[in-house]
Enzyme design. Structure first.
Site, PDB file in Angstrom:
ATOM      1  N   ASP A 177      -4.282  -4.592   5.855  1.00 28.58           N
ATOM      2  CA  ASP A 177      -4.720  -5.487   4.778  1.00 28.58           C
ATOM      3  C   ASP A 177      -3.617  -6.502   4.486  1.00 28.58           C
ATOM      4  O   ASP A 177      -2.435  -6.169   4.506  1.00 28.58           O
ATOM      5  CB  ASP A 177      -5.043  -4.652   3.530  1.00 28.58           C
ATOM      6  CG  ASP A 177      -5.766  -5.464   2.460  1.00 28.58           C
ATOM      7  OD1 ASP A 177      -6.281  -6.552   2.783  1.00 28.58           O
ATOM      8  OD2 ASP A 177      -5.811  -4.992   1.306  1.00 28.58           O
ATOM      9  N   HIS A 227      -2.586  -0.858  -3.346  1.00 23.18           N
ATOM     10  CA  HIS A 227      -3.646   0.139  -3.150  1.00 23.18           C
ATOM     11  C   HIS A 227      -3.247   1.477  -3.742  1.00 23.18           C
ATOM     12  O   HIS A 227      -3.622   2.508  -3.228  1.00 23.18           O
ATOM     13  CB  HIS A 227      -3.929   0.385  -1.665  1.00 23.18           C
ATOM     14  CG  HIS A 227      -4.283  -0.834  -0.886  1.00 23.18           C
ATOM     15  ND1 HIS A 227      -4.158  -0.906   0.472  1.00 23.18           N
ATOM     16  CD2 HIS A 227      -4.774  -2.029  -1.269  1.00 23.18           C
ATOM     17  CE1 HIS A 227      -4.543  -2.099   0.901  1.00 23.18           C
ATOM     18  NE2 HIS A 227      -4.917  -2.812  -0.145  1.00 23.18           N
ATOM     19  N   SER A 274       0.866  -1.185   0.000  1.00 26.13           N
ATOM     20  CA  SER A 274       0.000   0.000   0.000  1.00 26.13           C
ATOM     21  C   SER A 274       0.899   1.231   0.000  1.00 26.13           C
ATOM     22  O   SER A 274       1.727   1.382  -0.902  1.00 26.13           O
ATOM     23  CB  SER A 274      -0.934  -0.060   1.207  1.00 26.13           C
ATOM     24  OG  SER A 274      -1.802   1.030   1.206  1.00 26.13           O
TER      25      SER A 274
END
EC number: 3.1.1.61
Lengths: 291, 188
Positions: B131, B39, B12
């Protein structure tokens, strides 16, 4: 935020498969909903989410409740359908509908449009706004269908969280909107409600792409991000149903990342804009009338 | 031990830079498929383009229904969850974001664990949320190997830290050592 549905998977994959198959059988035999041809990875994930949401210990408990508790089915259907969308999601698609598709539809005195898998209706209201702004709305009959009755009820109401309004307004502008999205809704507390005049020509109806048949002759079919949940044979069958629902030259609008390469029925369509997944039904084959 | 067929990578915040360094040091003869879930907010073309500039392997966007390809990097498209079906083909979903993320690393890793079992390496790089941690646990439970970037070495340590806490790791290394580790695990 619990990373739902992951804690349970992978412990005993073989047992998982047996339980999932029994669940799918129960849905089909008891309730007439056939998920056997859904793409397995997402289906399994959603079923695990149901397990987690209803705090049952495994899929079989869910299946038992599905068989014996008549009030349980709507909750399961809600969990297994795709209720997520935005107004004017993927603005370039709505811009292309506005600039390329609606002018072509304007030659018809009556226009029939079918959105398959309308979920909570965000895209139907988006489309209705495009049709109003193009001056075509009153010539249109719009069918918005889904197998999830709860979603259809919400679609009829057109009530959405106000926190979405800002992003949706940006989408609307990016899609070539000529007014302000706020002209089409009223805000109250934490919600917006879409102008109900936008649905005066919309029929919301229960229709299941897996088991139900062609029911209209349309100039435009929208079905965005629904076929991605289907196995290849089911994707092809539904694509053929869209073909049979469309007049020759009629338009089909799919989701931005959908892949038709493995569907023979895709040959009956030609791309209007392949990057936007906008297609037209090919004209009927011209038969040689000579000799 | 089963040969490594698939490498899934999640990241991310700080991800594009870390990916560029990692993919730039992989052996260009790597036989495995590399699947990336980031992401990043940039456009998909920008992401693929950026990674292609650095990667030793060709980089393309992952396409639904298509097979995972050996010796290639396939990147999750923006605003969809990317899943791997059994038979090692891609599927997409627009299910709700998981922990505000779509694509979600947990969703990719969870499905990859089922589809690939022991022939899988899952990698967690820099990121500012949790995540991937639950997905990494699935991967390990299914017999796959977990590689986590050392939190101190990551631009954003929260994601590798969460992964280590929830799932643990088979290897916890600095970014500069990771490519040679992966090369060794895949090429022997």
């Amino acid at each position: 935020m619990n990373p739902v549905a992951l804690n349970l998977s992978g412990i005993d994959p073989e047992l998982d498969d047996i339980e999932l198959n029994l669940f799918v059988s129960a849905m089909r035999q008891r309730h007439g909903y056939d998920f056997a041809q859904y793409a397995p990875a997402s289906l399994k994930r959603r079923v695990y989410q149901l397990v987690e949401q209803h705090r049952t210990s495994n899929i079989s408990t869910l299946t038992g409740r599905l068989l014996h508790d008549p009030t349980f089915l709507p909750q399961v259907l809600e969990g297994l359908s795709v209720p997520v969308s935005d107004m004017f999601r993927d603005p370039p698609v709505f811009r292309a509908l506005r600039e390329q598709v609606l002018p072509a539809l304007s030659v018809y005195p009556r226009i029939t449009i079918w959105q398959a898998g309308c979920a909570r209706g965000q895209e139907i209201y988006s489309l209705a706004i495009l049709l109003e702004e193009a001056g075509l709305y009153d010539r249109c009959q719009i069918y918005a269908t889904d197998f999830n009755d709860a979603a259809l009820r919400q679609a009829r109401e057109g009530i959405y969280p106000a926190r979405e309004a800002q992003a949706w307004s940006r989408n609307y502008q990016a899609a070539g909107g000529t007014c302000s999205l706020a002209d089409y809704y009223s805000a109250r507390y934490d919600f917006i409600k879409l102008d109900q005049r936008l649905r005066r020509n919309v029929v919301f109806a229960d229709h299941n792409l897996v088991t139900d048949a062609v029911f209209c002759e349309a100039q435009l079919v929208l079905c965005r991000n629904v076929l991605i949940y289907f196995s290849n044979p089911l994707q092809n069958r539904v694509l053929a149903m869209f073909r049979d629902s469309l007049l020759p030259g009629g338009f089909l609008c799919l989701g931005l990342r959908e892949n038709l390469a493995l569907a023979p029925a895709a040959r009956d369509f030609e791309a209007l804009d392949s990057s936007l997944r906008l297609f037209r039904r090919c004209p009927e084959p011209v038969h040689d009338e000579g000799g | 031990m089963k040969a490594v067929e698939t490498i899934v990578i999640g990241c991310s915040t700080g991800g594009p830079g870390a990916l560029a360094r990692l993919l730039g040091a992989l052996d260009h003869r790597l036989p495995a498929s590399v699947v990336v879930c980031s992401h990043a907010t940039s456009s998909p073309h920008t992401m693929c383009h950026l990674l292609a500039q650095h990667s030793t392997l060709p980089v393309i966007e992952a396409c639904e229904r298509e097979p995972l390809r050996g010796g290639m990097v396939q990147v999750a498209p923006p605003d969809y969850h990317l899943l791997i079906e059994r038979g090692r083909r891609f599927a997409l979903s627009v299910d709700e974001p998981v922990g505000f993320s779509r694509p979600s690393i947990d969703v990719l890793f969870g499905s990859a664990a089922e589809a690939c079992g022991e022939g899988l390496i899952a990698v967690i790089l820099t990121g500012a949320n949790a995540d991937g941690a639950a997905g990494l646990a699935c991967v390990r439970r299914a017999g796959g190997a977990a590689i986590v970037q050392q939190p101190d070495d990551a631009a954003a340590p929260a994601m590798p830290r969460a992964a280590l806490e929830l799932a643990g790791a088979d290897h916890c290394v600095a970014l500069d050592e990771m490519a040679s580790l992966i090369n060794r695990l895949c090429m022997t």
